[in-house]
Design an enzyme around this catalytic site. Structure first.
Site, PDB file in Angstrom:
ATOM      1  N   ASP A 100       0.823  -1.208   0.000  1.00 51.13           N
ATOM      2  CA  ASP A 100       0.000   0.000   0.000  1.00 51.13           C
ATOM      3  C   ASP A 100       0.863   1.266   0.000  1.00 51.13           C
ATOM      4  O   ASP A 100       1.997   1.262   0.490  1.00 51.13           O
ATOM      5  CB  ASP A 100      -0.896  -0.018   1.257  1.00 51.13           C
ATOM      6  CG  ASP A 100      -2.012   1.008   1.178  1.00 51.13           C
ATOM      7  OD1 ASP A 100      -2.331   1.455   0.062  1.00 51.13           O
ATOM      8  OD2 ASP A 100      -2.571   1.356   2.230  1.00 51.13           O
ATOM      9  N   HIS A 140       3.152   3.844  -8.737  1.00 48.72           N
ATOM     10  CA  HIS A 140       2.956   2.451  -9.157  1.00 48.72           C
ATOM     11  C   HIS A 140       4.186   1.929  -9.911  1.00 48.72           C
ATOM     12  O   HIS A 140       4.556   0.768  -9.773  1.00 48.72           O
ATOM     13  CB  HIS A 140       1.712   2.321 -10.037  1.00 48.72           C
ATOM     14  CG  HIS A 140       0.437   2.621  -9.299  1.00 48.72           C
ATOM     15  ND1 HIS A 140       0.175   2.118  -8.041  1.00 48.72           N
ATOM     16  CD2 HIS A 140      -0.635   3.374  -9.632  1.00 48.72           C
ATOM     17  CE1 HIS A 140      -1.013   2.548  -7.641  1.00 48.72           C
ATOM     18  NE2 HIS A 140      -1.519   3.320  -8.579  1.00 48.72           N
ATOM     19  N   LEU A 154       9.346 -21.531  -4.240  1.00 50.35           N
ATOM     20  CA  LEU A 154       8.472 -20.523  -3.641  1.00 50.35           C
ATOM     21  C   LEU A 154       7.107 -20.487  -4.339  1.00 50.35           C
ATOM     22  O   LEU A 154       7.031 -20.416  -5.566  1.00 50.35           O
ATOM     23  CB  LEU A 154       9.135 -19.151  -3.743  1.00 50.35           C
ATOM     24  CG  LEU A 154       8.307 -17.971  -3.222  1.00 50.35           C
ATOM     25  CD1 LEU A 154       8.221 -18.004  -1.696  1.00 50.35           C
ATOM     26  CD2 LEU A 154       8.892 -16.645  -3.691  1.00 50.35           C
TER      27      LEU A 154
HETATM   28  C1  FPP Z   1      -1.472   0.476  -3.456  1.00 52.48           C
HETATM   29  O1  FPP Z   1      -1.116   1.815  -3.472  1.00 52.48           O
HETATM   30  C2  FPP Z   1      -1.149  -0.155  -4.719  1.00 52.48           C
HETATM   31  C3  FPP Z   1      -2.022  -0.575  -5.667  1.00 52.48           C
HETATM   32  C4  FPP Z   1      -3.480  -0.453  -5.552  1.00 52.48           C
HETATM   33  C5  FPP Z   1      -1.574  -1.161  -6.913  1.00 52.48           C
HETATM   34  C6  FPP Z   1      -0.368  -2.016  -6.729  1.00 52.48           C
HETATM   35  C7  FPP Z   1       0.090  -2.378  -8.023  1.00 52.48           C
HETATM   36  C8  FPP Z   1       1.352  -2.552  -8.319  1.00 52.48           C
HETATM   37  C9  FPP Z   1       2.492  -2.435  -7.390  1.00 52.48           C
HETATM   38  C10 FPP Z   1       1.604  -2.890  -9.729  1.00 52.48           C
HETATM   39  C11 FPP Z   1       1.280  -4.331  -9.973  1.00 52.48           C
HETATM   40  C12 FPP Z   1       2.466  -5.051 -10.357  1.00 52.48           C
HETATM   41  C13 FPP Z   1       2.840  -6.234  -9.891  1.00 52.48           C
HETATM   42  C14 FPP Z   1       4.070  -6.815 -10.394  1.00 52.48           C
HETATM   43  C15 FPP Z   1       2.081  -6.984  -8.894  1.00 52.48           C
HETATM   44  P1  FPP Z   1      -2.263   2.888  -3.550  1.00 52.48           P
HETATM   45  O2  FPP Z   1      -2.409   3.332  -4.957  1.00 52.48           O
HETATM   46  O3  FPP Z   1      -3.497   2.347  -2.920  1.00 52.48           O
HETATM   47  O4  FPP Z   1      -1.621   4.023  -2.721  1.00 52.48           O
HETATM   48  P2  FPP Z   1      -2.399   5.086  -1.839  1.00 52.48           P
HETATM   49  O5  FPP Z   1      -3.077   4.307  -0.746  1.00 52.48           O
HETATM   50  O6  FPP Z   1      -1.311   5.959  -1.351  1.00 52.48           O
HETATM   51  O7  FPP Z   1      -3.373   5.771  -2.740  1.00 52.48           O
END
Ligand code: FPP
Length: 244
Positions: free
Chosen positions: A14, A31, A125
């Protein structure tokens, strides 16, 4: 490093958006940085002897994000798969997705499905991406599938118990590893957010103030050290020497 390595670690990645906004960038930059951290964390989990790693990449609620942000997330996911699948395969990593895989766009499935297939014989894994995942949806789906099996005469209602319910969850493919030992959440939020509610019944939780783009292998080791120092009693009275 502690002798007590959790078998199954699940991470709520997160804070990508906040990480970027605090630095004056757009959320998608967060991201991009967040995705760049995924490979090293998988590698470290493997080196540490963790057997199963589940990464919460996209929740059922995340579909409400703006189209532009969603499109970047899917592009990053596809790029990750294309670029890193060879290394995962070399390291004997098995890949799975838990969640509503049927909701993903054909362009995502076109890369994801062959990647899962290619790694399907691997025995190292057990890596799962939780994508379009929500625990309540998983539990409701399990109840529906069990009811359908009852209707077909394959099951009887009185057979339902905790083990049988587990067999209808997305995580059933993990077998004895389906219970989570340690849940880590970044970004400072202290919530479980509909993630592995059933599987984390006895999990330890480590909440970290840093955002996912700042996560490193060292941070993972720190969380495991904290886990190693905790006493897990599973509701009983065993206090020391529990090996999990
Ligand atoms: C949380 O941060 C993250 C997400 C909702 C998306 C996560 C996605 C990735 C890391 C890319 C996917 C790639 C792979 C390889 C799994 P947020 O956007 O909710 O952050 P915030 O809470 O600060 O808004």
């Amino acid at each position: 490093m502690s002798e007590r390595i959790p078998k199954h670690v699940a991470i709520i990645m997160d804070g990508n958006g906040r990480w970027a906004e605090r630095r004056g960038h757009t959320r998608v930059f967060g991201h991009i940085r967040g995705t760049s951290k995924v490979k090293s964390v998988i590698r470290e989990a493997d080196h540490l002897g963790i057997k199963a790693l589940t990464l919460y990449a996209f929740s059922t609620e995340n579909w409400t994000r703006p189209d532009g942000e969603l499109s970047v997330i899917w592009k990053l996911f596809i790029k990750f798969l294309k670029r890193d699948i060879d290394e995962l395969h070399r390291n004997n990593v098995r890949l799975r997705v838990i969640g509503e895989v049927e909701r993903l766009a054909p362009a995502v499935r076109a890369v994801l499905d062959p990647s899962i297939e290619r790694l399907s014989k691997n025995t190292g894994l057990q890596l799962s991406f939780a994508i379009s995942y929500g625990s309540r949806r998983e539990l409701a789906r399990a109840a529906r599938l069990f009811a359908l099996d009852c209707e077909k005469g394959l099951r009887k209602p009185e057979e339902m118990n905790e083990q049988v319910l587990g067999e209808y969850l997305w995580t059933s493919v993990l077998g004895e590893l389906s219970d989570v030992d340690l849940v880590i959440r970044t970004s400072g939020e202290k919530r479980i957010s509909n993630f592995l509610l059933w599987q984390a019944a006895y999990a330890e939780f480590v909440f970290l103030d840093l955002c996912w783009p700042d996560f490193t292998p060292e941070v993972l080791r720190g969380a495991l050290q904290e886990y190693g120092a905790r006493e897990r009693r599973f509701g009983g009275l065993i206090i020391k020497g529990v090996s999990s």
